[in-house]
Design a protein around this motif. Structure first.
Motif, PDB file in Angstrom:
ATOM      1  N   ARG A  45      25.708 -61.160 -40.813  1.00  0.00           N
ATOM      2  CA  ARG A  45      27.074 -61.306 -41.292  1.00  0.00           C
ATOM      3  C   ARG A  45      27.267 -62.695 -41.890  1.00  0.00           C
ATOM      4  O   ARG A  45      28.015 -63.508 -41.375  1.00  0.00           O
ATOM      5  CB  ARG A  45      28.058 -61.059 -40.141  1.00  0.00           C
ATOM      6  CG  ARG A  45      28.009 -59.633 -39.604  1.00  0.00           C
ATOM      7  CD  ARG A  45      28.902 -59.452 -38.393  1.00  0.00           C
ATOM      8  NE  ARG A  45      28.999 -58.046 -38.007  1.00  0.00           N
ATOM      9  CZ  ARG A  45      29.842 -57.161 -38.516  1.00  0.00           C
ATOM     10  NH1 ARG A  45      30.684 -57.545 -39.470  1.00  0.00           N
ATOM     11  NH2 ARG A  45      29.867 -55.917 -38.108  1.00  0.00           N
ATOM     12  N   TYR A 310      33.469 -57.659 -45.599  1.00  0.00           N
ATOM     13  CA  TYR A 310      32.982 -57.749 -44.221  1.00  0.00           C
ATOM     14  C   TYR A 310      33.317 -59.130 -43.674  1.00  0.00           C
ATOM     15  O   TYR A 310      33.853 -59.986 -44.387  1.00  0.00           O
ATOM     16  CB  TYR A 310      31.470 -57.497 -44.151  1.00  0.00           C
ATOM     17  CG  TYR A 310      30.618 -58.541 -44.845  1.00  0.00           C
ATOM     18  CD1 TYR A 310      30.018 -59.573 -44.133  1.00  0.00           C
ATOM     19  CD2 TYR A 310      30.394 -58.483 -46.227  1.00  0.00           C
ATOM     20  CE1 TYR A 310      29.242 -60.522 -44.768  1.00  0.00           C
ATOM     21  CE2 TYR A 310      29.614 -59.427 -46.871  1.00  0.00           C
ATOM     22  CZ  TYR A 310      29.044 -60.447 -46.133  1.00  0.00           C
ATOM     23  OH  TYR A 310      28.270 -61.391 -46.768  1.00  0.00           O
ATOM     24  N   GLY A 312      32.044 -62.283 -40.542  1.00  0.00           N
ATOM     25  CA  GLY A 312      31.130 -62.777 -39.526  1.00  0.00           C
ATOM     26  C   GLY A 312      31.879 -63.743 -38.638  1.00  0.00           C
ATOM     27  O   GLY A 312      32.957 -64.233 -38.999  1.00  0.00           O
TER      28      GLY A 312
END
Length: 366
Positions: A45, A310, A312
């Motif tokens: 990530r 996305y 992280g």
């Protein structure tokens, strides 16, 4: 006798690199990973950027290991067929004041051993990237991009070829020291399927979990752990850039930058969102703040062209408002324990530095 000679907790990119290096040194190595896939937390990530080593304080572990690890990583990728590209990066100044800051960035990079940065005027930068708007830029030709999962698979392959193994779905819940030397780990995949396994040497490379596991061992002084989430937004359509684009760094971060994957699909981020728990969902509303930041160097960005991608979560060991902490690689000289190395705060540039970090782990085991 111990069940295994050397145990590594955590099959992220740094744990796998360390395990490979230890196996190459002749040790019997086992890696325990609590997830069902290698590198499925921090290592999967991120921006997948091979960093040059520009911004870190002189003589810090981040600076030294990033510069050394970058060279090793390019060689490893070439030798093992890991997809990567030495794509280059432009650090762009949007104002005349930022142009003056570029010289300080170049001086810091040279102090770290990065001597290939080249100053470009705004016209020269736009000659390379016509869609770019800037007053000046630094070109970093040694910055690259990598298939991080392909890299981790190659590390795992070399580990296994040298007698090591990775055991997935195996959570370490307790670590203790044995009276006659070595360590005992309570592990298992189900609450009713717990067992103990012993080892002579232990490497704690568990990312977010490293401080908590280390704290179970007397003599260790693990740092306090913090969580900083980074959100990424993807560009719909093709970006008109062939290199990575970073603004001049701002206090607390590198700004909203443009990175490209190996298919040259563009994404922007990460931002910094301090959180208390693990939730990888990306709030689409956070993307609104990205537009103005990106348009400072790409005025042609169209409304509605960014979509949530996305996120992280960085394993921070410095709190919000504090200066970014250096990597910590604690061996016997730090905690007084034989056969133990604990790694803390291995965030960016951990992927780039991973092979050099692994060398340091092996040295600390000698």
């Amino acid at each position: 006798m111990h069940d295994i000679e050397t145990m590594v907790i955590g099959a992220g990119v740094v744990g796998l690199a360390a395990a490979r290096a230890l196996a190459l040194s002749g040790r019997e190595v086992m890696v325990l990973e609590r997830h069902d896939l290698i590198g499925s937390e921090t290592s999967a990530r991120n921006s997948e950027v091979i960093h040059a080593g520009i911004y870190y304080p002189k003589e810090s572990l981040k600076a030294r290991l990033c510069v050394a690890g970058k060279a090793q990583l390019y060689d490893f990728c070439a030798a093992n067929g890991v997809p990567h590209e030495r794509i280059g990066k432009l650090i762009v100044a949007s104002t005349e004041a930022q142009v003056r800051e570029l010289e300080g960035i170049r001086a810091k990079a040279e102090a770290n051993g990065v001597g290939d940065l080249r100053f470009l005027t705004g016209v020269e930068a736009q000659g390379l990237e016509p869609a770019l708007a800037c007053k000046g830029a630094l070109l970093s030709p040694s910055t690259g991009i990598i298939d991080s999962h392909g890299f981790m698979l190659a590390l795992q392959g070399e580990l296994e070829a040298n007698g090591g193994q990775v055991v997935l779905n195996t959570d370490v819940t307790c670590v203790s020291a044995l009276a006659d030397g070595g360590y005992c780990l309570n592990v298992g995949s189900e609450a009713e399927d717990r067992y103990a396994i012993t080892c002579r040497e232990l490497i704690i490379s568990a990312g977010h979990g490293a401080p908590g596991l280390s704290a179970m061992l007397p003599g260790t002084t693990p740092p306090k752990a913090y969580l900083a989430k980074g959100n990424y937004f993807k560009l719909t359509g093709k970006a008109p850039f062939s290199q990575l684009i970073y603004p001049v760094p701002e206090p607390g971060g590198l700004g909203v930058h443009l990175t490209l994957d190996l298919q040259h699909q563009a994404r922007f981020g990460p931002d910094v969102e301090w959180v208390e728990g693990f939730d990888y969902r990306v709030d689409p509303a956070r993307g609104e703040a990205f537009y103005a930041a990106i348009r400072s160097y790409w005025p042609g960005l169209e409304d509605g062209s960014l979509v949530a991608d996305y996120s992280g979560i960085r394993p921070k060991i410095s709190a919000r408002g504090e200066a970014a902490a250096d990597f910590r690689i604690d061996g016997r000289s730090e905690h007084g324990r034989e056969g133990l190395v604990a790694l803390y705060g291995i965030e960016s540039p951990g992927l780039t530095a991973s092979l050099a970090i692994a060398e340091d782990v092996v040295k600390k085991m000698q």
